[in-house]
Design an enzyme around this catalytic site. Sequence first.
Site, PDB file in Angstrom:
ATOM      1  N   CYS A  67      26.298  98.662  -1.410  1.00  0.00           N
ATOM      2  CA  CYS A  67      27.476 100.019  -1.242  1.00  0.00           C
ATOM      3  C   CYS A  67      28.027 100.828  -2.331  1.00  0.00           C
ATOM      4  CB  CYS A  67      28.134  99.477   0.813  1.00  0.00           C
ATOM      5  SG  CYS A  67      28.618 101.482   0.860  1.00  0.00           S
ATOM      6  N   CYS A  96      22.500 105.844  -2.219  1.00  0.00           N
ATOM      7  CA  CYS A  96      23.451 105.690  -1.200  1.00  0.00           C
ATOM      8  C   CYS A  96      22.219 104.212  -0.956  1.00  0.00           C
ATOM      9  CB  CYS A  96      23.177 106.404   0.433  1.00  0.00           C
ATOM     10  SG  CYS A  96      23.316 105.437   1.561  1.00  0.00           S
TER      11      CYS A  96
HETATM   12  N1  DGL Z   1      25.125 102.089   1.548  1.00  0.00           N
HETATM   13  C1  DGL Z   1      26.095 102.956   1.912  1.00  0.00           C
HETATM   14  C2  DGL Z   1      26.274 103.347   0.608  1.00  0.00           C
HETATM   15  O1  DGL Z   1      25.479 103.347   0.090  1.00  0.00           O
HETATM   16  C3  DGL Z   1      27.037 103.709   2.624  1.00  0.00           C
HETATM   17  C4  DGL Z   1      26.285 104.296   3.844  1.00  0.00           C
HETATM   18  C5  DGL Z   1      28.000 104.978   5.106  1.00  0.00           C
HETATM   19  O2  DGL Z   1      28.279 103.652   5.385  1.00  0.00           O
HETATM   20  O3  DGL Z   1      27.864 106.014   4.683  1.00  0.00           O
HETATM   21  O4  DGL Z   1      27.114 104.499   0.014  1.00  0.00           O
END
Ligand code: DGL
Length: 252
Positions: free
Chosen positions: A74, A181
Amino acid sequence: MNKNGPIGIFDSGIGGATVLKEIIKILPNETYIYYSDSKNNPYGDKTDQEIVALCENIVEFFIKENCKAIVIACNTASAKAVQYLRKRYYHIPFIAIEPAYKMVYDYAYNESTLVLATKGTIESEKFNLLYHTYDNHKTILLPCVGLADVIEEGNKEKIKQYVKHHLELYTGKVKNVVLGCTHYPLIIEEIKEVLGDVQFFNGAPYLANHLKEVLQEKDLINNEKQDTTIQFIDSSNSEQKKNRFFELIKEK
Ligand code: DGL
């Protein structure tokens, strides 16, 4: 640290499946515990303190499960918590995703670039350092508030609407798109429909190589196993997330 121990990997939801897929390509003979923190998503607009506290809980869980390494799949959690986690849990290696902006610098410096990420990532100190170090002076930073949520929900129509509404403005104006993301590689087709033939930059394959290097260096590659094992845990116990996650892992 035990070679036969699992590798812990987490995200705010199932977006990190895009990272795990890249990892499995080069480390197929390992056990993975994937933690989807859907009870607390989105991470993108939480404060640093909130993110650190959520990450600490997950890390404690992985430690109890005897994980030999932890992958932060993440970007938001990496940007806000990895420094703290590395200091606090110094005995365990952390491998953390970040937006592939350096790849733009290395391979496509002259092209106009759109960085898509959560608000949290774009405003973070860690990302700003990366951005100012590799700035090609033709870059737009776009915080995509709510997009990870829409992707998590999985409604194609809503995804299309979001992408059209927020990205149409850049059609014909950008050549590079940084998927900052881990949810965004899941909507490459929808992005292409609006932005046309752009080049995508995704940090996941780079992270996978880095994880392999770290495990090799520490002599932690599992030499006994002949297959991939994945245990999926979702903090809100959602069966629907579990099914979708395994569908994503199987998809080509
Ligand atoms: N998938 C996550 C990222 O790479 C975060 C998404 C979220 O929960 O806002 O930032």
